[in-house]
Design an enzyme around this catalytic site. Sequence first.
Site, PDB file in Angstrom:
ATOM      1  N   THR A 107       9.447 -40.372  -8.125  1.00 49.88           N
ATOM      2  CA  THR A 107       9.911 -39.529  -7.019  1.00 49.88           C
ATOM      3  C   THR A 107       9.118 -39.735  -5.725  1.00 49.88           C
ATOM      4  OG1 THR A 107       8.638 -37.776  -8.089  1.00 49.88           O
ATOM      5  CG2 THR A 107      11.022 -37.730  -8.367  1.00 49.88           C
ATOM      6  N   TYR A 157      10.252 -35.133 -20.086  1.00 48.06           N
ATOM      7  CA  TYR A 157       8.821 -34.964 -19.830  1.00 48.06           C
ATOM      8  C   TYR A 157       8.513 -35.107 -18.345  1.00 48.06           C
ATOM      9  CZ  TYR A 157       8.540 -40.049 -19.300  1.00 48.06           C
ATOM     10  OH  TYR A 157       8.726 -41.322 -18.868  1.00 48.06           O
ATOM     11  N   HIS A 176     -16.379  -8.936   2.395  1.00 52.18           N
ATOM     12  CA  HIS A 176     -15.301  -9.830   2.829  1.00 52.18           C
ATOM     13  C   HIS A 176     -15.449 -11.211   2.206  1.00 52.18           C
ATOM     14  CE1 HIS A 176     -13.268 -12.641   5.636  1.00 52.18           C
ATOM     15  NE2 HIS A 176     -12.346 -11.703   5.622  1.00 52.18           N
ATOM     16  N   ARG A 209      -3.746  -1.655  -5.955  1.00 51.60           N
ATOM     17  CA  ARG A 209      -2.904  -2.861  -5.926  1.00 51.60           C
ATOM     18  C   ARG A 209      -3.380  -3.768  -7.053  1.00 51.60           C
ATOM     19  NH1 ARG A 209      -5.755  -4.673  -0.383  1.00 51.60           N
ATOM     20  NH2 ARG A 209      -7.786  -5.113  -1.247  1.00 51.60           N
ATOM     21  N   ARG A 263      -3.130   3.423   8.705  1.00 50.43           N
ATOM     22  CA  ARG A 263      -3.539   2.243   7.936  1.00 50.43           C
ATOM     23  C   ARG A 263      -2.408   1.245   7.865  1.00 50.43           C
ATOM     24  NH1 ARG A 263      -4.760   4.846   2.264  1.00 50.43           N
ATOM     25  NH2 ARG A 263      -5.921   2.905   2.026  1.00 50.43           N
ATOM     26  N   GLY A 284      -8.407  -7.291   4.968  1.00 51.22           N
ATOM     27  CA  GLY A 284      -9.157  -7.363   6.207  1.00 51.22           C
ATOM     28  C   GLY A 284      -8.395  -7.887   7.404  1.00 51.22           C
ATOM     29  N   GLU A 304      14.043 -45.152  -8.477  1.00 53.14           N
ATOM     30  CA  GLU A 304      13.345 -44.835  -7.237  1.00 53.14           C
ATOM     31  C   GLU A 304      14.054 -45.302  -5.982  1.00 53.14           C
ATOM     32  OE1 GLU A 304       9.293 -46.254  -7.597  1.00 53.14           O
ATOM     33  OE2 GLU A 304       9.900 -48.002  -8.727  1.00 53.14           O
ATOM     34  N   CYS A 342       7.498 -39.498 -12.993  1.00 58.42           N
ATOM     35  CA  CYS A 342       6.113 -39.957 -12.938  1.00 58.42           C
ATOM     36  C   CYS A 342       5.560 -39.953 -11.518  1.00 58.42           C
ATOM     37  CB  CYS A 342       5.992 -41.353 -13.551  1.00 58.42           C
ATOM     38  SG  CYS A 342       6.914 -42.614 -12.669  1.00 58.42           S
ATOM     39  N   SER A 364      12.682 -43.322 -15.755  1.00 58.22           N
ATOM     40  CA  SER A 364      11.542 -42.553 -15.263  1.00 58.22           C
ATOM     41  C   SER A 364      11.691 -42.434 -13.752  1.00 58.22           C
ATOM     42  CB  SER A 364      10.235 -43.257 -15.618  1.00 58.22           C
ATOM     43  OG  SER A 364       9.160 -42.536 -15.058  1.00 58.22           O
ATOM     44  N   LYS A 397       0.838  -1.196   0.000  1.00 63.48           N
ATOM     45  CA  LYS A 397       0.000   0.000   0.000  1.00 63.48           C
ATOM     46  C   LYS A 397       0.874   1.247   0.000  1.00 63.48           C
ATOM     47  CE  LYS A 397      -3.712  -0.429   2.632  1.00 63.48           C
ATOM     48  NZ  LYS A 397      -4.329  -0.580   3.959  1.00 63.48           N
ATOM     49  N   MET A 414      -5.655  -6.622   8.951  1.00 61.06           N
ATOM     50  CA  MET A 414      -5.234  -5.663   9.953  1.00 61.06           C
ATOM     51  C   MET A 414      -6.072  -4.397   9.880  1.00 61.06           C
ATOM     52  SD  MET A 414      -1.293  -6.462  10.180  1.00 61.06           S
ATOM     53  CE  MET A 414      -1.305  -6.783   8.471  1.00 61.06           C
TER      54      MET A 414
HETATM   55  P1  ADP Z   1      -7.650  -2.169   4.130  1.00 58.72           P
HETATM   56  O1  ADP Z   1      -6.281  -2.671   3.979  1.00 58.72           O
HETATM   57  O2  ADP Z   1      -8.473  -2.958   5.062  1.00 58.72           O
HETATM   58  O3  ADP Z   1      -8.303  -1.881   2.816  1.00 58.72           O
HETATM   59  P2  ADP Z   1      -7.224   0.661   4.299  1.00 58.72           P
HETATM   60  O4  ADP Z   1      -5.982   1.159   4.916  1.00 58.72           O
HETATM   61  O5  ADP Z   1      -7.268   0.698   2.839  1.00 58.72           O
HETATM   62  O6  ADP Z   1      -7.502  -0.779   4.871  1.00 58.72           O
HETATM   63  O7  ADP Z   1      -8.388   1.516   4.887  1.00 58.72           O
HETATM   64  C1  ADP Z   1      -9.693   1.075   4.903  1.00 58.72           C
HETATM   65  C2  ADP Z   1     -10.614   2.164   4.427  1.00 58.72           C
HETATM   66  O8  ADP Z   1     -10.428   3.349   5.159  1.00 58.72           O
HETATM   67  C3  ADP Z   1     -10.358   2.568   3.010  1.00 58.72           C
HETATM   68  O9  ADP Z   1     -11.048   1.744   2.134  1.00 58.72           O
HETATM   69  C4  ADP Z   1     -10.864   3.988   2.942  1.00 58.72           C
HETATM   70  O10 ADP Z   1     -12.222   3.985   2.619  1.00 58.72           O
HETATM   71  C5  ADP Z   1     -10.661   4.471   4.340  1.00 58.72           C
HETATM   72  N1  ADP Z   1      -9.501   5.365   4.362  1.00 58.72           N
HETATM   73  C6  ADP Z   1      -8.221   5.032   4.451  1.00 58.72           C
HETATM   74  N2  ADP Z   1      -7.420   6.103   4.394  1.00 58.72           N
HETATM   75  C7  ADP Z   1      -8.229   7.169   4.276  1.00 58.72           C
HETATM   76  C8  ADP Z   1      -8.021   8.586   4.141  1.00 58.72           C
HETATM   77  N3  ADP Z   1      -6.803   9.102   4.133  1.00 58.72           N
HETATM   78  N4  ADP Z   1      -9.087   9.360   4.041  1.00 58.72           N
HETATM   79  C9  ADP Z   1     -10.326   8.825   4.051  1.00 58.72           C
HETATM   80  N5  ADP Z   1     -10.597   7.539   4.152  1.00 58.72           N
HETATM   81  C10 ADP Z   1      -9.570   6.701   4.264  1.00 58.72           C
HETATM   82 MG    MG Z   2      -7.815  -0.750   1.499  1.00 61.16          MG
HETATM   83 MG    MG Z   3      -9.390  -3.137   6.979  1.00 61.02          MG
END
Ligand code: ADP
Ligand code: MG
Ligand code: MG
Length: 932
Positions: free
Chosen positions: A790, A874, A474, A358, A113, A122, A768, A854, A787, A43, A124
């Site tokens: 493994t 092969y 999720h 990403r 973040r 999801g 073998e 094989c 052949s 990120k 962290m």
């Molecule tokens: P995750 O890895 O779970 O996607 P993020 O770090 O992307 O976590 O943050 C989750 C959400 O928080 C983002 O989808 C966004 O909507 C909101 N968010 C993150 N940074 C900002 C920011 N600078 N301003 C406004 N909203 C933010």
């Molecule tokens: Mg995100």
């Molecule tokens: Mg999150």
Amino acid sequence: MFKQSKQVKPAAPKGKAVKRVYFFGPGNQTEGKADMKDLLGGKGANLADMTTAGLPVPAGFTITTDTCGDYNDAGQVLPASLMAEVRANIAKVEKATGKKFGDAKNPLLLAARSGAKFSMPGMMDTVLNIGLNDAAVDGLAKLSGNERFAYDSYRRLINMFGDTVMGVDHHHFEHELSAVKADRGVELDTDLDTDGLKEVVARYKKVYKDHVGSDFPSDGLQQLEAAIEAVFKSWMGERAIKYREINDIRGVRGTAVNVQAMVFGNMGDDSATGVAFTRDPSTGENVFYGEFLVNAQGEDVVAGIRTPLDCKTEMAKWSVKSWKELLEVKKKLETRYRDVQDFEFTIEKGKLYMLQTRNGKRTAQAAVRIAVEMAKEKLITKEEGILRVEPSSLDQLLHPTFDPKADKTVIATGLPASPGAAVGKIAFTAEEAEQRVAQGEKIILVRRETEPADIGGMHVAEGILTSTGGMTSHAAVVARGMGTPCVAGAGMVHIDAAARTLKIAGKTYGPDDYISLDGGKSPAGEVYEGQVPTVDAALTGAFAQIMKWADEFRTLKVRTNADTPHDADVARNFGAEGIGLTRTEHMFFDPERIHNMREMILAGAADVEGRKKALAKLLPYQREDFIGIFKAMKGLPVTIRLLDPPLHEFLPHNEKDQKALGDSLGLSLEAVKQRVQQLHESNPMLGHRGDRLAVTYPEILEMQVRAIIEAAVATKKAGIKCLPEIMIPLAGTKAELDYLKKITIDTAEAVFKETKTRVEYMYGTMIEVPRAAVTADELAQTAEFFSFGTNDLTQMTFGYSRDDAGVFLPEYIKKEILERDPFQSLDVGGVGKLVDMAVKLGRGVKPDLKCGICGEHGGDPRSVEFCHNVGLNYVSCSPFRVPIARLAAAHAAIKAKQAPAKSAKSAKPAAKASKPAAKIAKPKAKAKAKRK
Ligand code: ADP
Ligand code: MG
Ligand code: MG
């Protein structure tokens, strides 16, 4: 294969200043780069890169992954210098935004973040609106002219901070929110007015104090520091560890923390927040694929609280300008990253901001289509297209789909969140799913919405069904990543997890009921009652195209392991170029045949005639089987392994069957028992099996060779070419091969004479046992091909019994003594060294010696790469893995071409792998010396 000392880099030496914080923001000040994912996380590196590319990213900074590592190594203490560096960077953000952190009039708010090198959706937690307190909230209200918005942001901060940083369970906050909404007779969060939100804030503060024992901290810097620590801690949380385990993420020190100026999607009806993919991650279609929510913040879109809107159909109605900008962003992102992007955006009072991008996770189906189309669009090369598709993911495309002709009763529909057909009984929690799958049941996990803690249950489920949540919920995201079929947001499904019931339109289903679901059905995913029958997959469209491209690049041939004409047919349709292994013993288990087999075995050790008589009855069966296989393979080579398993495996072991067998052969129960007893071995895997059977009972070999050659003659007479390769199992010496070769040739010549027809055939051996590998130069004088079996070679090289390793191998993997299961993925450093050596020794004698593999490893992409690099001709694998092996072979060839130096290294893995052994040996020697 053996784990080397932890790859994790130690922190910089004490005393030396380490740069821990990297700024991104306007005016060429950005310090991070796209290729710094190790240090800044995915990120962080991409936020920096998007900033550099001129995309609208709010200013901020990234705290390095090493800092997280140092924090956890130090027993969860922040490095002393960190917060000073953070403060200096906050000053830069203040300058970029013209706001002040902690200011009551013009407050800068921050987001903290997490972001590791590999995206861990999801896993962290994020804290938004850091910096708000009772004074700043008023400043924000005045500044924005929107008091409601200010208090909405404030209540979110207290909730997120309380929940993710201080561990106050989210439902305590949720409870208060619902209560206020009920009091005021409103349904949606957005319907609460300013007064309502003020009350929510007051109640949240109380919840906070009741559970934490102190007041909600009003100091922004204190909030931020605690949030940073919470992110670092979450790296070592149970969920994150489990995710890394499942996804085989190792050797990564920690997560980065991104601190960034807040932008607000909840500032009113001209603001919004959303998530999108540049192409459809489910089908791969080249369309903008995203969802947004007006007047919302953060995770609202993915949390499934309000149903988000489809950008494609709804956004232009809301704001043409924003929709156009997003389409521009789609183009820019794909041109810059040359891959599908999964991105997050927020629109504050009509202005678009990018918050993340990403490479998008996608289904295998989408991956294939995207790779093919991007190559055709010249966005990427053909080679890149091929490399973009993970060979093992093809498994998803090879899976069956529902039989279109089957009768189906649709009981519910939802979003087609992850394609595929799934059938199973209903489980209501992730734990229940894990338990029941462990007991051998097939399970559909049914939840209102899944959450990160459900990951284990989702992993083992056949399919997932949720009643709320959108295409980016999720459940949807994780299921697509795992390739598990998923129908999401099926609103008509009422789940009572406590009662373990599922109610749909007045009908109730329980844990013992089967349901089926199709997560790829368009326009809606479907859920059916009961078990819907499935049909096999076909190789068509983009899938066929990518396989064709793969074949252009690969040099390694792909054969299949097949024992029946049907298997051979399936494999040929998947592109198999021959059979690398036919296990003849599988032909003896048929009820009619097993009887003759047993009769043969029961003949006393000295009773050659008795054995021959029984074998004569088996001969026609074998011949017919071979004719069927030869015809199915239409002239492609077919390797046939002679009888391999210990004889006692064919005998009945309970008294009832033993008596029946005795009766039919005119033997007493006692006599049968006695023979079974005689054949009992204390270590059958190393006992009377393989070519040892042929050496002691040459008449078995005679019968099998005769069946093969007669079948080849018959096939030839039917006008079909065939190429049998007779393969001796388990040989360890040249003398064995010589002895058996003579009998083979004599038998074949006899058949030629009788039938007045000659056919071509080859005589070769499996490698073998380690001795065979070590003396391969001798064996190659007699054998016409090698052949590598493994499975056994791994068993005998490690000394791990294949049948018993399940007891201890998992511990070895868990303790990272072994990196992976050597029976699944070839042990390059040890077993691979033997393979490499045997190939070289063999080809030293016969330069054109055909060498193949094989074992199970033939379908394992990692092992296929190794096979390419040591120059095998092969690999052979089960029919369903043939496309996987074809693609893996193309990957290996392309990678070897791209990095010739590197691949030369991996062809000589031995040197690398022998290091740790030396390392381990040293201290031992020392210890010994000391003891003396
Ligand atoms: P995750 O890895 O779970 O996607 P993020 O770090 O992307 O976590 O943050 C989750 C959400 O928080 C983002 O989808 C966004 O909507 C909101 N968010 C993150 N940074 C900002 C920011 N600078 N301003 C406004 N909203 C933010
Ligand atoms: Mg995100
Ligand atoms: Mg999150």
